[in-house]
Scaffold this motif. Sequence first.
Motif, PDB file in Angstrom:
ATOM      1  N   SER A 222      -8.114  63.144 -33.425  1.00  0.00           N
ATOM      2  CA  SER A 222      -9.244  64.060 -33.312  1.00  0.00           C
ATOM      3  C   SER A 222     -10.270  63.561 -32.306  1.00  0.00           C
ATOM      4  CB  SER A 222      -9.913  64.237 -34.681  1.00  0.00           C
ATOM      5  OG  SER A 222     -11.133  64.918 -34.566  1.00  0.00           O
ATOM      6  N   GLU A 223     -10.543  64.371 -31.296  1.00  0.00           N
ATOM      7  CA  GLU A 223     -11.617  64.049 -30.368  1.00  0.00           C
ATOM      8  C   GLU A 223     -12.961  64.083 -31.069  1.00  0.00           C
ATOM      9  OE1 GLU A 223     -12.178  63.087 -27.147  1.00  0.00           O
ATOM     10  OE2 GLU A 223     -10.059  62.535 -27.189  1.00  0.00           O
ATOM     11  N   ASN A 224     -13.100  64.960 -32.048  1.00  0.00           N
ATOM     12  CA  ASN A 224     -14.349  65.014 -32.815  1.00  0.00           C
ATOM     13  C   ASN A 224     -14.624  63.680 -33.501  1.00  0.00           C
ATOM     14  OD1 ASN A 224     -14.802  67.717 -32.171  1.00  0.00           O
ATOM     15  ND2 ASN A 224     -13.676  68.461 -33.951  1.00  0.00           N
ATOM     16  N   LEU A 225     -13.593  63.097 -34.113  1.00  0.00           N
ATOM     17  CA  LEU A 225     -13.772  61.816 -34.799  1.00  0.00           C
ATOM     18  C   LEU A 225     -13.953  60.678 -33.807  1.00  0.00           C
ATOM     19  CD1 LEU A 225     -11.272  62.089 -37.785  1.00  0.00           C
ATOM     20  CD2 LEU A 225     -13.719  62.585 -37.722  1.00  0.00           C
ATOM     21  N   ARG A 226     -13.285  60.762 -32.660  1.00  0.00           N
ATOM     22  CA  ARG A 226     -13.464  59.721 -31.641  1.00  0.00           C
ATOM     23  C   ARG A 226     -14.912  59.695 -31.166  1.00  0.00           C
ATOM     24  NH1 ARG A 226     -14.127  58.866 -26.502  1.00  0.00           N
ATOM     25  NH2 ARG A 226     -14.212  61.093 -26.044  1.00  0.00           N
ATOM     26  N   ARG A 227     -15.483  60.865 -30.932  1.00  0.00           N
ATOM     27  CA  ARG A 227     -16.875  60.923 -30.479  1.00  0.00           C
ATOM     28  C   ARG A 227     -17.824  60.450 -31.575  1.00  0.00           C
ATOM     29  NH1 ARG A 227     -15.015  65.715 -27.835  1.00  0.00           N
ATOM     30  NH2 ARG A 227     -15.569  66.961 -29.662  1.00  0.00           N
ATOM     31  N   ALA A 228     -17.516  60.794 -32.826  1.00  0.00           N
ATOM     32  CA  ALA A 228     -18.360  60.342 -33.931  1.00  0.00           C
ATOM     33  C   ALA A 228     -18.349  58.817 -34.028  1.00  0.00           C
ATOM     34  CB  ALA A 228     -17.885  60.960 -35.250  1.00  0.00           C
ATOM     35  N   ASP A 229     -17.169  58.225 -33.843  1.00  0.00           N
ATOM     36  CA  ASP A 229     -17.062  56.767 -33.889  1.00  0.00           C
ATOM     37  C   ASP A 229     -17.827  56.142 -32.722  1.00  0.00           C
ATOM     38  OD1 ASP A 229     -15.915  54.258 -34.904  1.00  0.00           O
ATOM     39  OD2 ASP A 229     -14.750  54.271 -33.056  1.00  0.00           O
ATOM     40  N   ARG A 230     -17.705  56.744 -31.548  1.00  0.00           N
ATOM     41  CA  ARG A 230     -18.413  56.229 -30.376  1.00  0.00           C
ATOM     42  C   ARG A 230     -19.921  56.287 -30.568  1.00  0.00           C
ATOM     43  NH1 ARG A 230     -18.197  60.226 -25.612  1.00  0.00           N
ATOM     44  NH2 ARG A 230     -19.728  61.176 -27.027  1.00  0.00           N
ATOM     45  N   ASP A 231     -20.394  57.381 -31.175  1.00  0.00           N
ATOM     46  CA  ASP A 231     -21.827  57.584 -31.325  1.00  0.00           C
ATOM     47  C   ASP A 231     -22.386  56.953 -32.597  1.00  0.00           C
ATOM     48  OD1 ASP A 231     -21.581  59.080 -29.025  1.00  0.00           O
ATOM     49  OD2 ASP A 231     -21.520  61.005 -30.078  1.00  0.00           O
ATOM     50  N   GLY A 232     -21.492  56.446 -33.470  1.00  0.00           N
ATOM     51  CA  GLY A 232     -21.953  55.869 -34.729  1.00  0.00           C
ATOM     52  C   GLY A 232     -22.453  56.902 -35.704  1.00  0.00           C
ATOM     53  N   SER A 233     -21.936  58.118 -35.600  1.00  0.00           N
ATOM     54  CA  SER A 233     -22.358  59.186 -36.498  1.00  0.00           C
ATOM     55  C   SER A 233     -21.320  59.408 -37.596  1.00  0.00           C
ATOM     56  CB  SER A 233     -22.590  60.483 -35.717  1.00  0.00           C
ATOM     57  OG  SER A 233     -21.431  60.865 -34.999  1.00  0.00           O
ATOM     58  N   CYS A 234     -21.650  60.256 -38.549  1.00  0.00           N
ATOM     59  CA  CYS A 234     -20.805  60.460 -39.730  1.00  0.00           C
ATOM     60  C   CYS A 234     -19.578  61.302 -39.377  1.00  0.00           C
ATOM     61  CB  CYS A 234     -21.632  61.163 -40.803  1.00  0.00           C
ATOM     62  SG  CYS A 234     -20.710  61.562 -42.300  1.00  0.00           S
ATOM     63  N   PRO A 235     -18.362  60.797 -39.621  1.00  0.00           N
ATOM     64  CA  PRO A 235     -17.151  61.564 -39.300  1.00  0.00           C
ATOM     65  C   PRO A 235     -17.096  62.921 -39.992  1.00  0.00           C
ATOM     66  CG  PRO A 235     -16.585  59.281 -39.734  1.00  0.00           C
ATOM     67  CD  PRO A 235     -18.033  59.434 -40.085  1.00  0.00           C
ATOM     68  N   TYR A 236     -17.541  62.985 -41.241  1.00  0.00           N
ATOM     69  CA  TYR A 236     -17.460  64.251 -41.978  1.00  0.00           C
ATOM     70  C   TYR A 236     -18.244  65.351 -41.269  1.00  0.00           C
ATOM     71  CZ  TYR A 236     -17.766  67.603 -45.813  1.00  0.00           C
ATOM     72  OH  TYR A 236     -17.692  68.743 -46.577  1.00  0.00           O
ATOM     73  N   ASP A 237     -19.399  64.985 -40.727  1.00  0.00           N
ATOM     74  CA  ASP A 237     -20.242  65.973 -40.060  1.00  0.00           C
ATOM     75  C   ASP A 237     -19.638  66.432 -38.733  1.00  0.00           C
ATOM     76  OD1 ASP A 237     -22.048  65.750 -42.134  1.00  0.00           O
ATOM     77  OD2 ASP A 237     -23.302  64.288 -41.089  1.00  0.00           O
ATOM     78  N   ALA A 238     -18.676  65.666 -38.208  1.00  0.00           N
ATOM     79  CA  ALA A 238     -18.072  66.004 -36.922  1.00  0.00           C
ATOM     80  C   ALA A 238     -16.862  66.922 -37.056  1.00  0.00           C
ATOM     81  CB  ALA A 238     -17.653  64.716 -36.199  1.00  0.00           C
ATOM     82  N   LEU A 239     -16.382  67.143 -38.281  1.00  0.00           N
ATOM     83  CA  LEU A 239     -15.174  67.938 -38.472  1.00  0.00           C
ATOM     84  C   LEU A 239     -15.421  69.414 -38.180  1.00  0.00           C
ATOM     85  CD1 LEU A 239     -13.821  66.479 -41.859  1.00  0.00           C
ATOM     86  CD2 LEU A 239     -13.175  65.805 -39.540  1.00  0.00           C
ATOM     87  N   ASP A 240     -14.426  70.041 -37.561  1.00  0.00           N
ATOM     88  CA  ASP A 240     -14.481  71.494 -37.445  1.00  0.00           C
ATOM     89  C   ASP A 240     -13.872  72.118 -38.700  1.00  0.00           C
ATOM     90  OD1 ASP A 240     -11.656  71.491 -37.147  1.00  0.00           O
ATOM     91  OD2 ASP A 240     -11.786  71.436 -34.965  1.00  0.00           O
ATOM     92  N   GLU A 241     -13.893  73.434 -38.785  1.00  0.00           N
ATOM     93  CA  GLU A 241     -13.441  74.104 -40.006  1.00  0.00           C
ATOM     94  C   GLU A 241     -11.960  73.858 -40.287  1.00  0.00           C
ATOM     95  OE1 GLU A 241     -15.343  75.537 -42.310  1.00  0.00           O
ATOM     96  OE2 GLU A 241     -16.951  74.747 -41.043  1.00  0.00           O
ATOM     97  N   GLN A 242     -11.150  73.805 -39.244  1.00  0.00           N
ATOM     98  CA  GLN A 242      -9.718  73.551 -39.434  1.00  0.00           C
ATOM     99  C   GLN A 242      -9.490  72.149 -39.982  1.00  0.00           C
ATOM    100  OE1 GLN A 242      -7.353  74.226 -35.919  1.00  0.00           O
ATOM    101  NE2 GLN A 242      -5.430  73.768 -36.941  1.00  0.00           N
ATOM    102  N   GLU A 243     -10.239  71.179 -39.471  1.00  0.00           N
ATOM    103  CA  GLU A 243     -10.103  69.805 -39.952  1.00  0.00           C
ATOM    104  C   GLU A 243     -10.593  69.684 -41.395  1.00  0.00           C
ATOM    105  OE1 GLU A 243     -10.597  67.330 -35.752  1.00  0.00           O
ATOM    106  OE2 GLU A 243     -12.374  68.122 -36.774  1.00  0.00           O
ATOM    107  N   LYS A 244     -11.678  70.368 -41.719  1.00  0.00           N
ATOM    108  CA  LYS A 244     -12.154  70.336 -43.109  1.00  0.00           C
ATOM    109  C   LYS A 244     -11.116  70.939 -44.054  1.00  0.00           C
ATOM    110  CE  LYS A 244     -17.167  70.291 -42.432  1.00  0.00           C
ATOM    111  NZ  LYS A 244     -18.446  71.006 -42.674  1.00  0.00           N
ATOM    112  N   ALA A 245     -10.451  71.994 -43.598  1.00  0.00           N
ATOM    113  CA  ALA A 245      -9.420  72.622 -44.433  1.00  0.00           C
ATOM    114  C   ALA A 245      -8.275  71.656 -44.702  1.00  0.00           C
ATOM    115  CB  ALA A 245      -8.899  73.886 -43.761  1.00  0.00           C
ATOM    116  N   LEU A 246      -7.933  70.820 -43.722  1.00  0.00           N
ATOM    117  CA  LEU A 246      -6.860  69.839 -43.907  1.00  0.00           C
ATOM    118  C   LEU A 246      -7.248  68.817 -44.964  1.00  0.00           C
ATOM    119  CD1 LEU A 246      -4.184  68.490 -43.165  1.00  0.00           C
ATOM    120  CD2 LEU A 246      -5.359  67.388 -41.236  1.00  0.00           C
ATOM    121  N   TYR A 247      -8.476  68.316 -44.920  1.00  0.00           N
ATOM    122  CA  TYR A 247      -8.908  67.334 -45.915  1.00  0.00           C
ATOM    123  C   TYR A 247      -9.045  67.978 -47.295  1.00  0.00           C
ATOM    124  CZ  TYR A 247      -9.560  63.679 -42.469  1.00  0.00           C
ATOM    125  OH  TYR A 247      -9.334  62.726 -41.516  1.00  0.00           O
ATOM    126  N   SER A 248      -9.423  69.235 -47.339  1.00  0.00           N
ATOM    127  CA  SER A 248      -9.460  69.942 -48.613  1.00  0.00           C
ATOM    128  C   SER A 248      -8.057  70.049 -49.207  1.00  0.00           C
ATOM    129  CB  SER A 248     -10.057  71.337 -48.417  1.00  0.00           C
ATOM    130  OG  SER A 248     -10.129  72.039 -49.630  1.00  0.00           O
TER     131      SER A 248
END
Length: 259
Positions: A222-248
């Motif tokens: 996930s590019e969203n998670l890569r950017r979250a890791d780079r920026d030190g931000s929360c991975p959960y907040d970086a997920l798009d709706e499709q990614e959230k559906a996968l974790y659900s």
Amino acid sequence: MKIAISGKGGVGKSTIASILALMLAEQDEKVLALDADPDANLASALGITEEDQKGIVTIGQRMDIIEERTGAKVGTYGQMFNLNPKVSDLAEKFAYNHRGVALLVLGAAHKGGGGCACPENTFIKAFVDDLVLNKDETLLMDMEAGIEHLGRATAQSVDVLLVVVEPGQRSFDCAREIERMSDEIGLDNLLYIGSKVTGPEDEVYIREGLGDRPLIACIPYSENLRRADRDGSCPYDALDEQEKALYSAILDAIRASVK
């Protein structure tokens, strides 16, 4: 529900644990998250700032508490100490509450190793036992590359062990070792998650490597998670709706496995 998460270092255990913990908290579950990996990253993955992380107690390194509860001087050999130290009050006392998740950081004892009958390891084992056996909250444990903190009796109360694998031989070697250790202590509900999957070839590699073992998800890179890791931000907040559906769906599979 008691969930342990293990796998080779770097496969994404802390990211997965943090996302599941925050998702469960949003569903109004009472969530305890235990960072039992000496390379503690769960606080950061939950989105706790570096400044606020300074206020989190690393329980396994509180020598004063270990000595008080075991009655032994840490680092002194040949002494008698309490094999059943009181630990039931420590989770409430030292948990760091963040967005509905109560985080506990175990850390590593300064002395001793696997199987060491020293005060530090006795204290750590008693603490983990208490979380698994006596707490009512949903518990997520971000383990190191193994399950050393889980004893035979404790394992009987762990509902599921999530083994995270990435497409690579060393990751699968680690997974086999986790399976061996799980079998020795009677932990038999193992589910597998593929991580950092970059395409169909990676998914085939993981599916063929696992054979008939229960693979509940392949998480795409996930590019969203890569950017979250780079920026030190929360991975959960970086997920798009499709990614959230996968974790659900991962949570649904976990719940189905423990019914």
